[in-house]
Scaffold this active site. Structure first.
Site, PDB file in Angstrom:
ATOM      1  N   LYS A 207       0.845  -1.200   0.000  1.00 39.59           N
ATOM      2  CA  LYS A 207       0.000   0.000   0.000  1.00 39.59           C
ATOM      3  C   LYS A 207       0.884   1.255   0.000  1.00 39.59           C
ATOM      4  O   LYS A 207       0.670   2.168  -0.780  1.00 39.59           O
ATOM      5  CB  LYS A 207      -0.898  -0.017   1.240  1.00 39.59           C
ATOM      6  CG  LYS A 207      -1.868   1.124   1.323  1.00 39.59           C
ATOM      7  CD  LYS A 207      -2.822   0.955   2.505  1.00 39.59           C
ATOM      8  CE  LYS A 207      -3.671   2.212   2.684  1.00 39.59           C
ATOM      9  NZ  LYS A 207      -4.549   2.134   3.870  1.00 39.59           N
ATOM     10  N   GLU A 213      10.911  -4.427   3.870  1.00 38.89           N
ATOM     11  CA  GLU A 213      11.053  -5.839   3.505  1.00 38.89           C
ATOM     12  C   GLU A 213      10.587  -6.073   2.074  1.00 38.89           C
ATOM     13  O   GLU A 213      11.252  -6.751   1.277  1.00 38.89           O
ATOM     14  CB  GLU A 213      10.212  -6.731   4.429  1.00 38.89           C
ATOM     15  CG  GLU A 213      10.550  -6.634   5.899  1.00 38.89           C
ATOM     16  CD  GLU A 213       9.633  -5.662   6.621  1.00 38.89           C
ATOM     17  OE1 GLU A 213       9.488  -4.517   6.146  1.00 38.89           O
ATOM     18  OE2 GLU A 213       9.082  -6.057   7.662  1.00 38.89           O
ATOM     19  N   GLY A 267      -4.695  -2.048   5.471  1.00 37.27           N
ATOM     20  CA  GLY A 267      -3.869  -3.159   4.973  1.00 37.27           C
ATOM     21  C   GLY A 267      -4.475  -4.509   5.285  1.00 37.27           C
ATOM     22  O   GLY A 267      -4.649  -5.352   4.404  1.00 37.27           O
ATOM     23  N   ARG A 268      -4.895  -4.710   6.548  1.00 35.95           N
ATOM     24  CA  ARG A 268      -5.373  -6.040   6.934  1.00 35.95           C
ATOM     25  C   ARG A 268      -6.829  -6.265   6.537  1.00 35.95           C
ATOM     26  O   ARG A 268      -7.443  -7.246   6.914  1.00 35.95           O
ATOM     27  CB  ARG A 268      -5.172  -6.249   8.428  1.00 35.95           C
ATOM     28  CG  ARG A 268      -5.746  -5.159   9.303  1.00 35.95           C
ATOM     29  CD  ARG A 268      -5.208  -5.242  10.728  1.00 35.95           C
ATOM     30  NE  ARG A 268      -5.608  -4.056  11.488  1.00 35.95           N
ATOM     31  CZ  ARG A 268      -4.933  -2.914  11.485  1.00 35.95           C
ATOM     32  NH1 ARG A 268      -3.828  -2.820  10.749  1.00 35.95           N
ATOM     33  NH2 ARG A 268      -5.346  -1.870  12.180  1.00 35.95           N
ATOM     34  N   GLU A 353      -3.527  -6.775  15.315  1.00 36.64           N
ATOM     35  CA  GLU A 353      -3.076  -5.471  14.817  1.00 36.64           C
ATOM     36  C   GLU A 353      -4.241  -4.469  14.878  1.00 36.64           C
ATOM     37  O   GLU A 353      -4.024  -3.264  14.974  1.00 36.64           O
ATOM     38  CB  GLU A 353      -2.538  -5.568  13.388  1.00 36.64           C
ATOM     39  CG  GLU A 353      -1.760  -4.329  12.968  1.00 36.64           C
ATOM     40  CD  GLU A 353      -0.907  -4.536  11.729  1.00 36.64           C
ATOM     41  OE1 GLU A 353      -1.466  -4.504  10.602  1.00 36.64           O
ATOM     42  OE2 GLU A 353       0.321  -4.730  11.863  1.00 36.64           O
ATOM     43  N   HIS A 384      -1.406 -32.362  18.770  1.00 31.62           N
ATOM     44  CA  HIS A 384      -0.142 -32.987  19.191  1.00 31.62           C
ATOM     45  C   HIS A 384       0.915 -31.935  19.482  1.00 31.62           C
ATOM     46  O   HIS A 384       2.107 -32.228  19.493  1.00 31.62           O
ATOM     47  CB  HIS A 384       0.332 -33.943  18.084  1.00 31.62           C
ATOM     48  CG  HIS A 384      -0.704 -34.943  17.715  1.00 31.62           C
ATOM     49  ND1 HIS A 384      -0.908 -36.106  18.414  1.00 31.62           N
ATOM     50  CD2 HIS A 384      -1.669 -34.911  16.750  1.00 31.62           C
ATOM     51  CE1 HIS A 384      -1.933 -36.768  17.897  1.00 31.62           C
ATOM     52  NE2 HIS A 384      -2.406 -36.072  16.876  1.00 31.62           N
ATOM     53  N   LYS A 512      10.308  -0.350  13.454  1.00 27.55           N
ATOM     54  CA  LYS A 512      10.779  -0.099  12.093  1.00 27.55           C
ATOM     55  C   LYS A 512      11.795   1.052  12.088  1.00 27.55           C
ATOM     56  O   LYS A 512      12.825   0.999  11.422  1.00 27.55           O
ATOM     57  CB  LYS A 512       9.611   0.298  11.191  1.00 27.55           C
ATOM     58  CG  LYS A 512       8.711  -0.837  10.720  1.00 27.55           C
ATOM     59  CD  LYS A 512       7.631  -0.246   9.790  1.00 27.55           C
ATOM     60  CE  LYS A 512       6.642  -1.269   9.315  1.00 27.55           C
ATOM     61  NZ  LYS A 512       5.554  -0.678   8.493  1.00 27.55           N
TER      62      LYS A 512
END
Ligand code: F6P
Length: 554
Positions: A207, A213, A267-268, A353, A384, A512
């Site tokens: 965005k 990254e 974003g999410r 978030e 498990h 960041k």
């Protein structure tokens, strides 16, 4: 907003809780055989059973009163109307507009100015996904695309990967999809290792187009491509999805290959936009539109169902009851479907978030809530790994069990065995097991008498552990769209109840910023930065090791 814990609705819940806190669900079920009918809801291909919670009809009435007192309906209507519900950034949150049907009467509901860009985006997504799937989109040497590499992180990665995984896309029915989301070079190295540049298409999804990254990975991919096919190859091998058209152009991706994003899409909450392009390419645009239709179905339910029969409202209220009154610290998302292995991580970002905050909309400390720690793994694998803690741990971890009634691959008895475990776990967590039952098990298993006293307390299960059960007809794009929208609106309901803003994420900034400063000192020696002796010691240790390694490497 007045302190909601002093509100009459909250006080009534406090009183109710102190009156009922000793109740065991085992007794609630024994006293009332209609709990399943009372506390389950159906919407489209989705059934929600919330009866295995420590609730009574009175609990639910009081919780619904709380939702009304917090004006959940008003906040909902303001969100759908495109008002700035993202209060700290003064923005709308209009992910719901992204899934309005292109030809439905609902388009009138799209707030001013958004509908045109949405139509243009959907048409361009269809054109690109059709071209890639049909072989019409060819690389710079004229070969069709065989592999799509999606580069993005967070909300620009988790949704597309989760949906593509859930539909089990396989190469013959569409290009191979690869997702790169970590700046760790191992991931992109492994991904590009076996690929042919001529038949590879990159989608850079960001965005902001500044996420370090993502841009680092995109630059590495660009070097890999240009070294093989030359500068001119970007036009045929790179697509961008971003709000930052200037940065996209600067990177070298032509406008024809760029999809817009907008500040009214968080974003999410963005996989319904062109961030979902990998879904359209992997599955076809019609299936992507099915997913939008499922989400829209849940939107309409959220907008129209009465609060006491409204799935997102109920799920949000139950979550608040578990966290604020029962002290739940964790929420386990447990999909009994291998295809939904990406769902826990997707919902982890959506929940944590959005609502992992300690300040309310006014900037004051929140007095209750907020988001639980969300984690999970597909069943039966998780059984498990961490179910010991779910059944007998000291922390209360509530669980959402999710399963499809139809398997994508019905082989022999596999699906019945999977669902037998799905049904058994919520029953065991609710019912628990007493000492007599533990004795019966030990004698059936011929446990030596000498061990029985020692083992008996450990074989007893207190139970009374709350769970929600969601059954989907199947995991297809429509029901998946319903499911994701259900959780989006659940998170929104809880944010209203806690009076927090679910649409910003200031908490990700500080790390960041520090990383950028430390990177400077790692890359260029540079000035030592103002960090603790611990961080300085670690950085120096790394720099020394790196220098020695460089010296040794011929
Ligand atoms: O984690 C912070 C965040 O901003 C998320 O909200 C977002 O989904 C992700 O980083 C990626 O951001 P962008 O799409 O701008 O690269």
């Amino acid at each position: 907003m007045a302190s909601f814990k002093n509100s009459p609705a909250w006080q009534a819940l406090e009183a109710h809780h102190s009156k009922t806190s000793g109740v065991h669900m085992r007794d609630l079920f024994a006293e009332d055989e209609t709990r399943f009918d009372q506390f389950s809801l159906r919407q489209g291909g989705l059934l929600l059973d919330y009866s295995k919670n420590r609730i009574s009809p009175e609990t639910m009435d009081l919780l619904v009163d709380l939702a009304r007192a917090a004006d959940v309906e008003g906040w909902r209507d303001r969100m759908f109307a495109g008002e700035p519900v993202n209060t700290t950034e003064d923005r709308a949150a209009l992910h719901v507009a992204l899934r309005l049907p292109l030809d439905g009467e609902d388009t009138a509901a799209a707030p001013q100015g958004v509908w045109g860009p949405i139509i243009a985006m959907r048409n361009k997504m269809r054109a690109v996904s059709d071209a890639v799937r049909s072989g019409g989109w060819t690389g710079v040497t004229g070969k069709p695309i065989e592999t799509v590499v999606h580069i993005g992180t967070g909300g620009s990665h988790l949704g597309p990967e989760m949906v593509c995984q859930s539909q089990g896309f396989v190469k013959p029915s569409g290009p191979e999809m690869i997702f790169i989301s970590n700046v760790d070079g191992v991931q992109i190295f492994d991904a590009l290792g076996g690929l042919a540049p001529e038949t590879t298409l990159f989608i850079v999804a960001s965005k902001t187009f500044t996420t370090e990254e993502t841009i680092t990975n995109a630059r590495t991919a660009r070097v890999w491509l240009v070294e093989a096919l030359g500068e001119g190859a970007l036009n045929k091998h790179f697509i961008a999805v971003s709000e930052n058209a200037e940065a996209v152009a600067e990177f070298g991706i032509p406008a024809d290959n760029a999809f817009d994003l907008w500040d009214w899409v968080g974003g999410r909450y963005s996989m319904w936009s062109a961030i979902g392009l990998p879904i359209a390419i992997a599955l076809g645009m019609d299936r992507f539109e099915d997913m939008l239709a499922g989400a829209h179905d849940m939107d309409r339910h959220f907008q129209s169902a009465p609060l006491n029969a409204n799935m997102p409202v109920i799920l949000g209220l139950i979550g608040l009851w578990n966290i604020d009154f029962l002290g739940a610290e964790g929420l386990a998302i447990l999909p009994y479907d291998e295809g939904l292995r990406g769902l826990p991580n997707y919902l982890r970002q959506l929940e944590m978030e959005s609502n992992g905050k300690a300040l309310d909309r006014q900037g004051d400390p929140v007095e209750a809530g907020t988001a639980a720690v969300v984690f999970g793994d597909p069943g039966t694998r998780g059984q498990h790994a961490f179910y010991q803690a779910l059944h007998q741990g000291r922390q209360l971890i509530t669980c959402d069990f999710i399963a499809p009634m139809e398997s994508r691959h019905a082989i022999g008895s596999h699906h019945d065995r999977l669902l037998a475990n799905y049904f058994a776990q919520t029953e065991a967590l609710m019912r628990g097991r007493g000492p007599e039952e533990a004795d019966a098990v030990m004698s059936a298993r011929n446990v030596p008498e000498s061990l029985r006293d020692r083992q008996r307390p450990h074989r007893v299960f207190e139970g009374n552990r709350p769970t929600n059960s969601i059954l989907l007809d199947r995991v297809d794009p429509f029901t998946l769209g319903q499911l994701i929208a259900l959780y989006e609106h659940k998170v929104f309901v809880q944010a209203v109840l806690w009076d927090i803003n679910p649409f910003d994420q200031w908490g990700v900034e500080w790390g960041k910023e520090l990383a950028a400063q430390i990177l400077e000192t790692l890359r260029n020696g540079g000035h030592d930065i103002d960090v603790s002796s611990s961080s300085q010691g670690l950085i120096d240790h790394y720099k020394t090791h790196k220098a020695q390694k460089t010296k040794k490497t011929p």
